[in-house]
Design a protein around this motif. Structure first.
Motif, short mmCIF file in Angstrom:
data_model
loop_
_atom_site.label_atom_id
_atom_site.label_comp_id
_atom_site.label_asym_id
_atom_site.label_seq_id
_atom_site.Cartn_x
_atom_site.Cartn_y
_atom_site.Cartn_z
N GLN A 77 0.82 -1.21 0.00
CA GLN A 77 0.00 0.00 0.00
C GLN A 77 0.86 1.26 0.00
N LEU A 78 2.00 1.22 0.64
CA LEU A 78 2.81 2.43 0.83
C LEU A 78 3.71 2.75 -0.36
N TYR A 79 4.23 1.73 -1.02
CA TYR A 79 5.28 1.96 -2.01
C TYR A 79 4.86 1.48 -3.40
N ASN A 80 5.61 1.96 -4.41
CA ASN A 80 5.39 1.51 -5.79
C ASN A 80 6.75 1.42 -6.49
N GLN A 81 6.73 0.75 -7.60
CA GLN A 81 7.95 0.58 -8.39
C GLN A 81 7.92 1.43 -9.67
N SER A 82 6.97 2.33 -9.79
CA SER A 82 6.81 3.11 -11.01
C SER A 82 7.94 4.12 -11.16
N ARG A 83 8.27 4.40 -12.40
CA ARG A 83 9.27 5.41 -12.70
C ARG A 83 8.67 6.40 -13.69
N GLY A 84 8.95 7.65 -13.48
CA GLY A 84 8.41 8.66 -14.37
C GLY A 84 7.89 9.84 -13.59
N GLU A 85 7.29 10.76 -14.30
CA GLU A 85 6.78 11.99 -13.68
C GLU A 85 5.42 11.75 -13.05
N ALA A 86 5.24 12.27 -11.84
CA ALA A 86 3.96 12.13 -11.15
C ALA A 86 2.87 12.89 -11.89
#
Length: 478
Positions: A77-86
């Protein structure tokens, strides 16, 4: 005839010596009576309040040790592995609203504090407890919903620590259960300081003894040593715990209000035509960027992006912030820092979104000293002020307090009176005090009973039990 002559001064000297000796005996008797009062009161605190303090110590120790466990337990729930601009906050809010449906009432948003963290979009709904909200965790890059949890309080703690917090605060029994923790905090400081006095009295008595021998390490001596090592911590726990208690906390709030020690807060009420507050060194930034933003409607989630930019330009620079939309017409948006570690960042601003201006602010730097000390004290009590070092220190105190109470019960069990025997009651010890001592004790009891209502109520209960015990003992020996 020889007449013996004795100087009159000898008789006067003897009389003075006898009077001094009598005075010394009276002083010793009064000190012994005071010692007896404190000893019996210490005994009552340990016997009757000790279980409440023990539960508070155990649950508090578990609470301060769980942030890392919670971070691992709720990693999805807390973290993600996404990369890029929010993506804009508006889109993140819409993703959370779409997940819950149109009936959900938006409460606040906590933007992702760094890359790899998810944004919390929080909602209110029927059935939640005080200070609880439903948090939808949104990946700020992919807009995927990563979790749905109930969070609690200013710290936004997750379900594991929420459960431990309720156990520590009220045994999960609501307002009635809160009396347990307040009772423990009310007596903890007095038990600790009374124990120090008893240790000093025993040490002074041994120092005056003609024969002294090495003392073995037993339960009583270990109890005294542990108490001395942690006495300042116990007073700290008691004082900070009482600041957010139910009955004593209200007394503390009244005193702070009268003395001007209140924690400043922002005004959310908007007034037509009221001048906006200057943003100082950040005004140029707003002139170049903020004033070019379009004016979304009040119900448009796009206002979150605009309000966040205004707050950032106005000095809200903590990584962890919370944005709350107005709950009614003519109210301001509120943006506050929620980083309660060191250095503390808890500044707050109120923003008029229509005029795109800060209308009120409360900066931690401007808090009265007492308000700052209370803020730091509460955060240190919770183990969040100095990170892991704070957690370890609070846990050590909690373990030591647990051991202290267990040792106290071991001492009582080993030295408990035989069947049919009875300890000298507290009321009898009080009657042997000097009149001034009794008056002072009565005044202190009244003041403490008013300031700490649960202490006053339990003291009356102690005295009632004591009088009943004393009456039964007298009837048994009659």
């Amino acid at each position: 005839m020889t007449t013996s002559f004795q100087p009159a001064g000898d008789g006067t000297a003897n009389a003075n010596a006898n009077a001094a000796s009598a005075t010394a005996r009276t002083g010793d008797a009064h000190r012994s009576a005071l010692h007896a009062v404190l000893l019996r009161l210490h005994f009552y605190i340990g016997l009757f309040v000790g279980p409440f303090i023990l539960v508070a110590a155990l649950t508090g120790t578990l609470y301060v040790l769980t942030p890392q466990i919670e971070s691992h337990l709720y990693a999805a729930q807390l973290y993600n592995q996404s990369r890029g601009e929010a993506r804009p906050l508006a889109e993140q809010v819409k993703a959370a609203q779409a997940f819950l449906g149109p009936q959900a009432r938006l409460f606040a948003v906590r933007p992702a504090k760094a890359q790899g963290w998810n944004t919390r979009v929080m909602f209110t709904q029927p059935g939640l407890g005080d200070s609880e909200s439903r948090a939808i965790f949104v990946d700020p890059v992919s807009l995927q919903v990563k979790g749905d949890l109930i969070v609690y309080g200013t710290s936004g703690v997750l379900p594991l620590r929420t459960t431990l917090d309720y156990l520590h605060r009220n045994l999960m029994l609501g307002d009635v259960g809160r009396n347990y923790s307040e009772l423990a905090a009310s007596w903890l400081w007095l038990g600790a300081l009374g124990g120090v006095w008893l240790w000093w009295h025993a040490r002074r008595r041994r120092a005056g003894s003609a024969a002294r021998s090495p003392r073995p390490m037993n339960a009583r001596r270990l109890h005294a040593l542990v108490g001395l090592w942690i006495v300042l911590g116990l007073v700290f726990f008691s004082a900070t715990g009482l600041t957010w208690s139910r009955w004593a906390g209200e007394r503390v709030s009244q005193m702070r209000t009268q003395l001007g020690w209140i924690t400043p807060s922002v005004s959310t009420q908007l007034q037509a035509g009221a001048p906006a507050m200057s943003m100082g060194e950040h005004a140029d930034h707003m002139g170049a960027h903020g004033m070019q933003m379009p004016m979304p409607q009040a119900s448009d989630p796009a206002r979150f992006d605009m309000v966040q930019q205004i707050a950032r330009a106005g000095g809200i620079d903590a990584a962890e912030i919370e944005i709350r939309p107005p709950r009614a017409a003519q109210q301001a948006w509120v943006v506050r820092e929620v980083d309660r570690s060191w250095p503390t960042q808890v500044d707050t601003v109120a923003i008029d979104a229509d005029r795109m201006a800060i209308t009120s602010r409360a900066d931690f730097a401007d808090f009265p000293l007492i308000a700052k000390l209370i803020r730091w004290g509460v955060d240190a009590h919770m183990g969040v002020l100095f990170g892991v070092a704070n957690q370890i220190l609070m846990a050590l105190f909690g373990v030591a307090l647990t051991g202290l109470i267990v040792l106290g019960y071991v001492m009582w069990w080993r030295r408990r009176p035989a069947a049919g025997a009875s300890l000298a009651p507290l009321s009898q010890a009080v009657m042997h005090l000097a009149p001034l001592q009794r008056l002072t004790l009565a005044v202190l009891a009244l003041l403490l009973g008013w300031s700490l209502p649960l202490m006053g109520a339990s003291l009356l209960l102690f005295l009632l039990v004591d009088v009943i015990r004393y009456s039964r003992a007298r009837r048994a020996t009659a």
